[in-house]
Write an enzyme that holds these catalytic residues in place. Structure first.
Site, short mmCIF file in Angstrom:
data_model
loop_
_atom_site.label_atom_id
_atom_site.label_comp_id
_atom_site.label_asym_id
_atom_site.label_seq_id
_atom_site.Cartn_x
_atom_site.Cartn_y
_atom_site.Cartn_z
CG ASP A 285 -2.19 1.05 0.98
OD1 ASP A 285 -3.27 0.39 0.78
OD2 ASP A 285 -2.00 2.15 1.07
CE1 TYR B 114 -13.78 4.36 -7.82
CE2 TYR B 114 -16.30 4.21 -8.10
CZ TYR B 114 -15.06 3.69 -7.67
OH TYR B 114 -14.97 2.63 -6.92
#
Ligand code: NAD
Ligand code: SER
Length: 323
Positions: free
Chosen positions: A34, A143
């Site tokens: 991450d 998005y």
């Protein structure tokens, strides 16, 4: 699948997918990565190898996947819908810039790629109920634009370069392990915590806003099953409609009120998130997933609510009438 790397592993899906993959394949065979490094007691750090990795850094992506040697990369790093509308340039940079680096490194290092798409890949011109597998995709959020473009990019890398790309159009996901990352369906997680901690909740969507939803165990299992599916049966790849339940805030509130007497819900729709929700499907047709890799959800509304409350520590105090 023998060895997997997960990007965006500290997020809502990654936190549970990493644990499920480690349980299935063994801890040392799953590398969680991450941009942000969670605390040492976070399950993705405590339960096995974790490495900080920015998915938009192509050199790092090629180096880390080359040295770990996954046969599957679950690419979860992304900016979600509500944050993406607040920062559209960031959503474009991460969602498109990260995906292309994951796909480029796949050409070099020869792994398969799982990429989640979303109900956000559809827009106001799409038939909303049910939304077919193959239909109009003209979303009006950044998005959503990145989700449609991502589906096309994954298909392109498959037919042009032979990369084994597969994806799911996830509905809103409900889970207890990690908080959602800034989406339009986050209310369906927040409402559980508010019910147990405050006894009241102010919902940012209107009571009758129907969206597809899914409980996280089904979402995690779907990703793992799709990556194990027989490729000769897959006519679609990026990305399959899947669903488990259709919910409005009012229905979810009612299910919680049946189990937590006195829980009070009010509605104060946020114009940005309400407009996003109003542009999304009310129900996906998931027949292609059922036909091509035997998809079937296990959790409906009552099973999901009971399991969520049990994991969040709520003792059931009333019997809920069935039906
Ligand atoms: P999340 O926001 O909870 O987690 C995303 C993770 O990505 C975060 O931990 C973040 O730190 C990380 N990240 C951000 N930028 C990064 C970068 N440059 N490099 C590496 N990591 C970075 O998201 P999620 O809910 O776990 O979603 C995962 C995927 O599933 C996304 O593609 C999302 O669009 C999709 N999806 C989620 C839902 C849902 O309801 N959660 C529904 C449909 C689709
Ligand atoms: N749950 C996600 C969001 O609301 C859908 O992709 O952004």
């Amino acid at each position: 699948m023998r060895r997997a790397l997960v990007t965006g592993a500290a997020g809502q899906i990654g936190t549970e997918l990493v644990q499920a993959l480690r349980a299935e394949l063994g801890s040392d065979r799953i590398l969680a990565t991450d941009l942000r490094e969670p605390d040492a007691d976070h399950p993705v750090v405590a339960g096995g190898p974790f490495q900080r990795l920015d998915c938009t850094d192509g050199d790092a992506m090629t180096r880390v996947t080359g040295s770990f040697g996954p046969d599957v990369v679950f690419h979860l790093a992304a900016i979600l819908s509500a944050v993406g509308e607040a920062h559209p340039e960031k959503a474009y940079a991460v969602n498109m810039g990260g995906l292309v680096q994951v796909l480029e490194a796949a050409r070099t290092n020869g792994y398969a790629v799982f990429t989640p798409s979303s109900i956000a890949a559809f827009g106001p011109g799409t038939p909303p109920d049910p939304t077919p597998q193959d239909t109009i995709q003209r979303p009006n959020t950044m998005y959503g634009v990145t989700k449609v473009a991502g589906e096309l990019l994954c298909d392109y890398y498959h037919h042009r370069f032979g990369v084994d790309t597969r994806g799911l159009r996830y509905p809103g996901l409900i889970s207890y392990s990690a908080p959602p990352g800034g989406g339009t369906t986050d209310y369906a997680v927040e409402i559980f915590h508010a019910a147990l901690e405050n006894g009241s909740y102010s919902c940012f969507l209107a009571p009758e806003t129907q969206l597809d939803m899914m409980y996280m165990p089904d979402a995690v299992r779907a990703a793992m099953e799709l990556m194990e599916a027989d490729p000769t049966r897959l006519r679609h790849r990026n990305a399959f409609n899947i669903t488990a339940m259709q919910l409005t805030p009012a229905q979810l509130a009612q299910a919680l009120q049946a189990r937590i007497p006195g829980f009070a819900v009010t509605y104060d729709p946020d114009p940005v998130r309400q407009a996003i929700a109003d542009s999304w499907p009310r129900r996906l047709d998931d027949s292609a997933a059922r036909e091509e890799w035997d998809w079937a959800p296990a959790y409906g509304l009552d099973e999901m609510v009971d399991d969520m409350l049990a994991h969040l520590g709520h003792p059931h105090t009333v019997d809920v009438p069935s039906g």
